[in-house]
Design an enzyme around this catalytic site. Structure first.
Site, short mmCIF file in Angstrom:
data_model
loop_
_atom_site.label_atom_id
_atom_site.label_comp_id
_atom_site.label_asym_id
_atom_site.label_seq_id
_atom_site.Cartn_x
_atom_site.Cartn_y
_atom_site.Cartn_z
N ASP A 59 -21.53 -8.35 -22.18
CA ASP A 59 -21.27 -9.09 -23.42
C ASP A 59 -21.02 -8.18 -24.61
OD1 ASP A 59 -23.82 -8.16 -23.46
OD2 ASP A 59 -24.79 -10.11 -23.64
N LYS A 78 -37.88 -1.40 -33.61
CA LYS A 78 -37.94 -1.99 -34.95
C LYS A 78 -38.67 -1.11 -35.98
CE LYS A 78 -37.45 -6.60 -33.22
NZ LYS A 78 -38.00 -7.18 -32.05
N ASP A 105 -22.17 -7.21 -29.85
CA ASP A 105 -22.74 -7.91 -28.71
C ASP A 105 -22.45 -9.39 -28.99
OD1 ASP A 105 -24.42 -9.49 -27.20
OD2 ASP A 105 -26.10 -8.10 -27.26
#
Ligand code: GTP
Length: 362
Positions: free
Chosen positions: A112, A163, A219
């Site tokens: 993807d 993160k 993506d």
């Protein structure tokens, strides 16, 4: 050369489209998503592609012959009985990846991701550093939402940080890899994530290098990004092959229209629109930031913005749709309605307006 494409995910974030077919064969810029990768791999000399399939195998297997003929490549399916994640499928396909592979190299791709696929540059970079793996990195605006990668000035990966709260790096894994076949033996034959398990170990052993991806990347596994990704690929087509885009008095900006679609000359289309085979756009309609999948219709004088129109769906006359709406397969929107930012499941008829964003209509 060989490549393995991971096409076995559930694609839950691209529902309702993935209720009808696997994410990797949803048409993106008017061709099945995975064929953008197949074409780029063939262009760099890949002769054998292994599709690692799991969920909805039948739909994928049905397409393989067509892809083999169209792109002149051998395609093998490696089918999982349980989802093996992003790593396990490599181990499952070991025999296919190692057999008749004198160079001992293979590409791995998430199905993807879209970009300009710089495989040639990746091969040169990989052969130069001579370690076991190369991963492509792409730059993001807000690294705090992602797992970032820290590399030294030669590209050797030092760390992966999930993160980060403070700025450490703005480069993330782009889901495109080049490996020596020895990497397969690092992976167990069980559900296994490359990103969580194999990559950190390889980095510790100084066996993993990164290369920055030039140009665009997306993506496209969720509707918002599918629409943004469409804008990006249309711009890339504008640069590389502008004659593939549509032109005309009623076309604005980058628009791709299949030759079998019927567009009224009084409809105004664009920017950032793709219209698939056998679609119909009636008089006075206005479309921007829209993906129309095969055999869908936009009725006369309707306004459609920021929307994906699923296969065989029909939008009536004087309808207004906006706010990131996704219509699944065979949805009907009756005349004169307002639809704002919702997902409509396949085979549904909508007869009343939806004013509030974020609804799922079943
Ligand atoms: P979501 O359900 O929306 O998260 O999508 P997804 O299932 O496709 O997951 P994600 O986008 O994280 O997957 C990245 C890539 O890995 C995609 O190309 C998937 O098709 C593929 N993938 C994910 N899980 C598996 C799996 O268990 N087996 C195989 N063969 N591929 C997988």
């Amino acid at each position: 050369m060989k490549a393995l494409i991971l096409v076995g995910g559930f694609g839950t974030r691209l529902r309702p489209l993935t209720f009808s077919c696997p994410k990797s064969i949803v048409e993106f810029a008017n061709q099945p998503l995975v064929t953008h990768q197949i074409k780029a791999l063939v262009d760099v000399g890949v002769t054998d592609i292994i599709l690692a399939i799991g969920f909805q195998p039948k739909a994928m297997i049905e397409k393989i012959k067509q892809f083999e003929e169209e792109y002149k490549v051998r395609i093998i399916c490696s089918q999982e009985v349980e989802p093996l994640g992003t790593g396990g499928p490599l181990r499952l396909a070991k025999e296919h990846l190692v057999k008749d592979n004198p160079e001992g190299l293979f590409f791995v791709l998430n199905s993807d991701v879209i970009c300009d696929f710089p495989f040639k540059e990746m091969l040169a970079f990989h052969k130069n550093h001579q370690k076991e793996g190369t991963i492509l990195l792409t730059k993001v605006q807000d690294p705090t939402k992602y797992g970032v990668v820290v590399s030294d000035s030669n590209g050797r990966i030092e760390r992966f940080i999930e993160k980060p709260k403070q700025f450490i790096s703005d480069r993330i894994n782009a889901g495109i890899y080049l490996f020596n076949t020895s990497v397969i033996d690092r992976i167990p034959l069980e559900p296994h994530m490359l990103e969580l398990n194999t990559f950190p170990t390889m980095a510790k052993e100084a066996q993993l290098y990164s290369m920055d991806l030039p140009g665009f990347w997306m993506d496209v596994g969720q509707p918002k990004d599918f629409v943004i990704g469409t804008t990006l690929i249309l711009e890339s087509i504008r640069t590389k092959n502008p004659s593939a885009l549509s032109t005309g008095q009623n076309i604005i900006g980058n628009v791709l229209i299949d030759p079998t679609a019927k567009i009224s000359p009084t409809a105004v289309i664009g920017p950032n629109v793709t219209i698939g085979p056998d679609c119909i756009v009636e008089e006075g309609a206005r479309l921007k930031n829209v993906v129309m999948l095969k055999n869908s219709t936009v009725g006369a004088h309707s306004w459609v913005d920021n929307t994906i129109v699923g296969w065989d769906s029909k939008i009536g006359k004087w309808v207004r749709i906006e706010g990131l709406t996704v219509l699944g397969e065979d949805v009907k929107i009756k005349d004169e309605l307002f639809i704002n930012g919702c997902s409509v499941l396949p085979h549904k008829v909508i007869s009343t307006s939806i004013n509030e964003k974020g609804q799922i209509l079943m």
